[in-house]
Design a protein around this motif. Structure first.
Motif, PDB file in Angstrom:
ATOM      1  N   PRO A  89       1.231  -1.639   0.133  1.00  0.00           N
ATOM      2  CA  PRO A  89       0.018  -0.178  -0.070  1.00  0.00           C
ATOM      3  C   PRO A  89       0.971   1.633   0.336  1.00  0.00           C
ATOM      4  O   PRO A  89       0.434   2.014  -0.794  1.00  0.00           O
ATOM      5  CB  PRO A  89      -0.637  -0.054   1.227  1.00  0.00           C
ATOM      6  CG  PRO A  89      -0.510  -1.528   1.776  1.00  0.00           C
ATOM      7  CD  PRO A  89       0.469  -2.051   1.434  1.00  0.00           C
ATOM      8  N   ALA A  90       2.020   1.201   0.557  1.00  0.00           N
ATOM      9  CA  ALA A  90       2.937   2.447   0.378  1.00  0.00           C
ATOM     10  C   ALA A  90       3.168   2.680  -0.779  1.00  0.00           C
ATOM     11  O   ALA A  90       3.692   4.537  -1.137  1.00  0.00           O
ATOM     12  CB  ALA A  90       4.096   2.199   1.179  1.00  0.00           C
ATOM     13  N   ASN A  91       3.260   1.755  -1.631  1.00  0.00           N
ATOM     14  CA  ASN A  91       3.840   2.192  -3.117  1.00  0.00           C
ATOM     15  C   ASN A  91       2.303   2.623  -3.612  1.00  0.00           C
ATOM     16  O   ASN A  91       2.816   3.072  -4.982  1.00  0.00           O
ATOM     17  CB  ASN A  91       3.913   1.341  -4.098  1.00  0.00           C
ATOM     18  CG  ASN A  91       5.947   0.959  -3.504  1.00  0.00           C
ATOM     19  OD1 ASN A  91       6.104   1.922  -2.873  1.00  0.00           O
ATOM     20  ND2 ASN A  91       5.281  -0.378  -3.712  1.00  0.00           N
ATOM     21  N   GLU A 109     -17.649  10.121   5.340  1.00  0.00           N
ATOM     22  CA  GLU A 109     -16.636   8.646   5.152  1.00  0.00           C
ATOM     23  C   GLU A 109     -15.871   9.535   4.441  1.00  0.00           C
ATOM     24  O   GLU A 109     -15.770   9.588   2.901  1.00  0.00           O
ATOM     25  CB  GLU A 109     -16.958   7.725   4.808  1.00  0.00           C
ATOM     26  CG  GLU A 109     -17.772   6.729   5.711  1.00  0.00           C
ATOM     27  CD  GLU A 109     -18.027   5.202   5.618  1.00  0.00           C
ATOM     28  OE1 GLU A 109     -16.758   4.413   5.582  1.00  0.00           O
ATOM     29  OE2 GLU A 109     -19.022   5.369   4.797  1.00  0.00           O
ATOM     30  N   PRO A 110     -14.465   9.975   4.415  1.00  0.00           N
ATOM     31  CA  PRO A 110     -13.786  10.731   3.438  1.00  0.00           C
ATOM     32  C   PRO A 110     -13.069   9.709   2.675  1.00  0.00           C
ATOM     33  O   PRO A 110     -12.451  10.067   1.238  1.00  0.00           O
ATOM     34  CB  PRO A 110     -12.274  10.625   4.281  1.00  0.00           C
ATOM     35  CG  PRO A 110     -12.022  10.189   5.834  1.00  0.00           C
ATOM     36  CD  PRO A 110     -13.767   9.553   5.786  1.00  0.00           C
ATOM     37  N   MET A 111     -12.973   8.263   2.473  1.00  0.00           N
ATOM     38  CA  MET A 111     -12.469   7.219   2.155  1.00  0.00           C
ATOM     39  C   MET A 111     -13.188   6.883   0.748  1.00  0.00           C
ATOM     40  O   MET A 111     -14.438   6.381   1.303  1.00  0.00           O
ATOM     41  CB  MET A 111     -11.836   6.395   2.518  1.00  0.00           C
ATOM     42  CG  MET A 111     -10.029   6.161   3.182  1.00  0.00           C
ATOM     43  SD  MET A 111      -9.079   6.883   2.145  1.00  0.00           S
ATOM     44  CE  MET A 111      -9.253   5.502   0.867  1.00  0.00           C
ATOM     45  N   VAL A 134       6.420   9.915  -1.868  1.00  0.00           N
ATOM     46  CA  VAL A 134       4.078  10.620  -1.136  1.00  0.00           C
ATOM     47  C   VAL A 134       4.593  11.652  -1.807  1.00  0.00           C
ATOM     48  O   VAL A 134       3.928  12.931  -1.757  1.00  0.00           O
ATOM     49  CB  VAL A 134       4.582  10.357  -0.574  1.00  0.00           C
ATOM     50  CG1 VAL A 134       2.681  11.398   0.492  1.00  0.00           C
ATOM     51  CG2 VAL A 134       4.122   9.319   0.586  1.00  0.00           C
ATOM     52  N   THR A 135       5.885  12.441  -1.390  1.00  0.00           N
ATOM     53  CA  THR A 135       6.196  14.218  -1.213  1.00  0.00           C
ATOM     54  C   THR A 135       6.062  15.006  -2.925  1.00  0.00           C
ATOM     55  O   THR A 135       5.361  16.001  -2.672  1.00  0.00           O
ATOM     56  CB  THR A 135       7.804  14.029  -0.439  1.00  0.00           C
ATOM     57  OG1 THR A 135       8.480  13.180  -0.167  1.00  0.00           O
ATOM     58  CG2 THR A 135       8.006  15.935  -0.203  1.00  0.00           C
ATOM     59  N   THR A 136       6.765  14.024  -3.735  1.00  0.00           N
ATOM     60  CA  THR A 136       6.049  14.810  -5.550  1.00  0.00           C
ATOM     61  C   THR A 136       4.342  14.627  -4.969  1.00  0.00           C
ATOM     62  O   THR A 136       4.650  15.788  -5.488  1.00  0.00           O
ATOM     63  CB  THR A 136       7.096  13.529  -5.971  1.00  0.00           C
ATOM     64  OG1 THR A 136       6.795  12.500  -5.975  1.00  0.00           O
ATOM     65  CG2 THR A 136       8.215  13.472  -5.905  1.00  0.00           C
ATOM     66  N   VAL A 137       3.952  14.069  -5.070  1.00  0.00           N
ATOM     67  CA  VAL A 137       3.254  13.788  -5.244  1.00  0.00           C
ATOM     68  C   VAL A 137       1.823  15.339  -4.369  1.00  0.00           C
ATOM     69  O   VAL A 137       1.289  16.148  -5.334  1.00  0.00           O
ATOM     70  CB  VAL A 137       1.460  12.706  -5.076  1.00  0.00           C
ATOM     71  CG1 VAL A 137       0.847  13.368  -5.011  1.00  0.00           C
ATOM     72  CG2 VAL A 137       2.635  11.512  -5.422  1.00  0.00           C
ATOM     73  N   VAL A 176      -9.498  15.015   3.252  1.00  0.00           N
ATOM     74  CA  VAL A 176      -7.757  13.513   2.261  1.00  0.00           C
ATOM     75  C   VAL A 176      -6.078  13.602   3.023  1.00  0.00           C
ATOM     76  O   VAL A 176      -6.158  14.593   2.925  1.00  0.00           O
ATOM     77  CB  VAL A 176      -8.228  13.277   0.802  1.00  0.00           C
ATOM     78  CG1 VAL A 176      -7.224  13.353   0.190  1.00  0.00           C
ATOM     79  CG2 VAL A 176      -9.355  13.304   0.181  1.00  0.00           C
ATOM     80  N   HIS A 177      -5.933  12.433   3.249  1.00  0.00           N
ATOM     81  CA  HIS A 177      -4.882  12.069   3.837  1.00  0.00           C
ATOM     82  C   HIS A 177      -3.776  12.069   2.760  1.00  0.00           C
ATOM     83  O   HIS A 177      -2.739  12.221   2.436  1.00  0.00           O
ATOM     84  CB  HIS A 177      -4.693  10.930   4.850  1.00  0.00           C
ATOM     85  CG  HIS A 177      -5.682  11.486   5.818  1.00  0.00           C
ATOM     86  ND1 HIS A 177      -5.391  13.728   6.983  1.00  0.00           N
ATOM     87  CD2 HIS A 177      -6.212  10.818   6.408  1.00  0.00           C
ATOM     88  CE1 HIS A 177      -6.086  13.155   8.109  1.00  0.00           C
ATOM     89  NE2 HIS A 177      -6.927  12.088   7.181  1.00  0.00           N
ATOM     90  N   SER A 178      -4.386  11.201   1.663  1.00  0.00           N
ATOM     91  CA  SER A 178      -3.771  11.046   0.680  1.00  0.00           C
ATOM     92  C   SER A 178      -3.258  12.215  -0.520  1.00  0.00           C
ATOM     93  O   SER A 178      -3.660  12.804  -0.533  1.00  0.00           O
ATOM     94  CB  SER A 178      -3.470   9.787   0.116  1.00  0.00           C
ATOM     95  OG  SER A 178      -5.263   9.997  -0.696  1.00  0.00           O
ATOM     96  N   SER A 179      -2.675  11.996  -1.643  1.00  0.00           N
ATOM     97  CA  SER A 179      -3.526  13.035  -2.325  1.00  0.00           C
ATOM     98  C   SER A 179      -4.077  12.865  -3.233  1.00  0.00           C
ATOM     99  O   SER A 179      -4.752  12.386  -3.024  1.00  0.00           O
ATOM    100  CB  SER A 179      -2.255  12.738  -3.600  1.00  0.00           C
ATOM    101  OG  SER A 179      -2.076  11.666  -4.797  1.00  0.00           O
TER     102      SER A 179
END
Lengths: 331, 222
Positions: free
Chosen positions: A33-35, A79-81, B27-30, B94-97
């Protein structure tokens, strides 16, 4: 964490042209998931390079804007996701929207009472008000002033006027602006000054005593503003025509007998304004039609009473004494 | 309508670190490339939304169409994702991009749609629906989403040329049977036959995909 997969390999894989070995490597990489953020970033780049079609983005955006405008206030706390839901799940939130709309509709009549305090004057009545911030308002006959109960301490002090009022605005240390609105199309903005606003159906007049004020008005969709100097009179006619000019000059008391007063299509409202401001005579007009009548010519008047006599004779009107001053009425 | 000149962060390869270097902080680049979007959302959500839309609508539609093979469906689906994104104020949470969020949502929606349209033959589907809603995507999902659109791609590539042409005109371009018949100078009846053949083929090919997906999803949630 190192990427075992290169962007190039990913692109090959996405195009369905990867060898079984590459494919397995990419799949292993994707399972972490990190990718995922990197994958999505590269996926975006890949899509940009090989767009399947070019949608009409502007048309789509227009449609989106319309849809958003229909259901303006977004509802929070979902829900945010992204989750797997059916494509159109109207049923889920529509009842709430309807309930909210009904509630809102019910609250609208109450809203003004809740958030604003309204001062009224009846026919021939004058009220002197002192607002929370120290601003003095003389509310003239048959007028109303709506003052927010809360929020007078926000960055602007805003009141809504119908009828006529004389404002003496106190300058706040933090330069908080004071705004008098007479309609959605017309408002006067000040820092600290004295001015009179007359906002009735036939016309809107703004006369400035001292200081400087800014008037914002809109004509159609266009927004304009202008700055007024002391002695200026701004008139907005019912037709929406705006006219800025100087009030007739009143010479100092010792020179009056020589020069006299020159009126040129000066409205009765203006003359009364001058009587109050320059001669200190408390005189009010109760008929809007009378306020609109004009007089022209050169008049000799040493004092307020003489000027008033001129007015009564020329216009064939009558006066009525009240507790606080004089009322001008049509004959 | 205001126009903005903005550098599109996704199409300047030289700004993008090569994968081996990017490995340090992917992640930083996003975040960097979306910084202006986040700022816009902070200042005025509506403005931020407009920028987001103009930035990502086209590539997301392009991606969605790989699954559903219809312009109209792809646009509707992506619009719905954007609409929900704004309505639920997802941009605050949203925590991701943003693009990661949007891709996840679009791929989910495309998947859901395809499964409804072509996956009805599976008896297990009715039960899996409950498992699916309300759960975050599992680690395998990206692989399976990819497999799904690659499978759709393969299935359509394998169609005979004329059949594929008819199918694309009908589904992708959203043309009426009569229009296609006139355009290709064939009878409307032939158009119908081509399309049902194509759909049957698609259903068959996807059945294997569903089997894999459904098994995995059941394993994961049970």
């Amino acid at each position: 964490m190192n990427h075992s997969v290169s962007k190039h390999t990913l692109f090959t894989y996405l195009a369905g042209q990867a060898t079984p070995i590459e494919r397995q490597t990419v799949e292993e990489w994707l399972k972490n998931p990190a990718n995922t953020p990197t994958f999505h970033e590269w996926l975006l780049e890949w899509e940009m390079r090989s767009l399947q079609f070019v949608p009409d983005q502007e048309a789509a955006f227009e449609k989106m804007v319309q849809r958003l405008d229909q259901t303006e206030k977004p509802e929070a706390d979902e829900e945010p996701m992204p989750v797997r839901k059916p494509l159109f799940f109207w049923g889920g939130w529509k009842p709430y929207l309807v309930a909210a709309t009904v509630l809102l509709a019910l609250l609208i009549p109450l809203r003004n009472k809740l958030f604003y305090q309204t001062h009224y004057t009846t026919y021939g009545e004058t009220k002197t008000l002192r607002l929370e911030d120290g601003t003095g308002v003389v509310l003239k006959s048959n007028s109303s002033l709506q003052v927010p109960r809360f929020g007078f301490y926000t960055n602007i002090r805003e009141v809504l006027l119908t009828g006529e009022g004389r404002f003496s605005v106190t300058h706040q240390p933090d330069h908080q602006r004071f705004v008098v609105k007479t309609s959605d199309q017309f408002q006067i903005e000040v820092l600290g000054t004295e001015f009179t606003v007359y906002a009735r159906k036939q016309s809107t007049n703004v006369a400035l005593g001292r200081g400087k004020i800014r008037v914002d008005y809109s004509r159609g969709a266009d927004k304009h503003h202008l700055t007024m100097k002391p002695g200026d009179l701004l008139t907005l006619s019912q037709q929406g025509n705006l006219h800025l000019r100087q009030l007739p000059t009143v010479p100092p008391a010792e020179a009056r007998s020589k020069t006299g007063l020159t009126f040129k299509e000066t409205s009765v409202w203006e003359v009364c304004y001058l009587l109050r401001e320059k001669f200190g005579l408390k005189v009010e007009i109760v008929d809007d039609s009378l306020a609109q009548r004009t007089i022209s010519g050169n008049y000799h008047a040493d004092n307020a009473d003489e000027l008033l006599d001129v007015l009564i004779e020329t216009l064939e009107i009558k006066t009525e004494k009240t507790g606080t001053g004089l009322l001008l009425k049509n004959n | 309508m205001a126009t903005f000149t903005l550098l599109n962060p996704s199409i300047s390869p030289e700004n993008r670190p090569t994968p081996s270097i990017a490995g340090e902080k992917p992640v930083t680049t996003v975040y960097d490339s979306e910084l202006f979007l986040r700022k816009a959302f902070e200042q005025e959500p509506r403005k931020g939304f407009e920028l987001l839309f103009r930035h990502y609508y086209t590539p997301l539609c392009s991606h969605a169409v790989r699954f559903v093979y219809s312009r109209q469906l792809a646009e509707d689906l992506v619009s719905e994702v954007f609409y929900q994104f704004y309505r639920t104020e997802a941009y605050r949470k949203v925590h991701s991009s943003f693009i990661s969020y949007l891709f996840t949502a679009v791929r989910n929606e495309a998947y859901t749609h395809l499964r409804r349209e072509f996956g009805k033959t599976d008896s297990i589907d009715a039960t899996t629906e409950n498992h699916l809603t309300g759960h975050q995507p599992q680690p395998d999902s990206e692989v399976h989403f990819n497999n799904l659109f690659l499978a759709v791609n393969d299935a359509i590539s394998q169609l005979p040329a004329q059949c594929r042409r008819v199918f694309l005109l009908s589904r992708f371009e959203n043309k009426k049977y009569e229009e296609i018949a006139t355009e290709l100078q064939i009878s409307p009846r032939t158009v119908e036959v081509h399309i049902s053949k194509a759909l049957k083929h698609l259903r068959q090919t996807l059945r294997e995909e569903w089997a894999v997906l459904v098994c995995l999803i059941n394993l994961f949630f049970c």
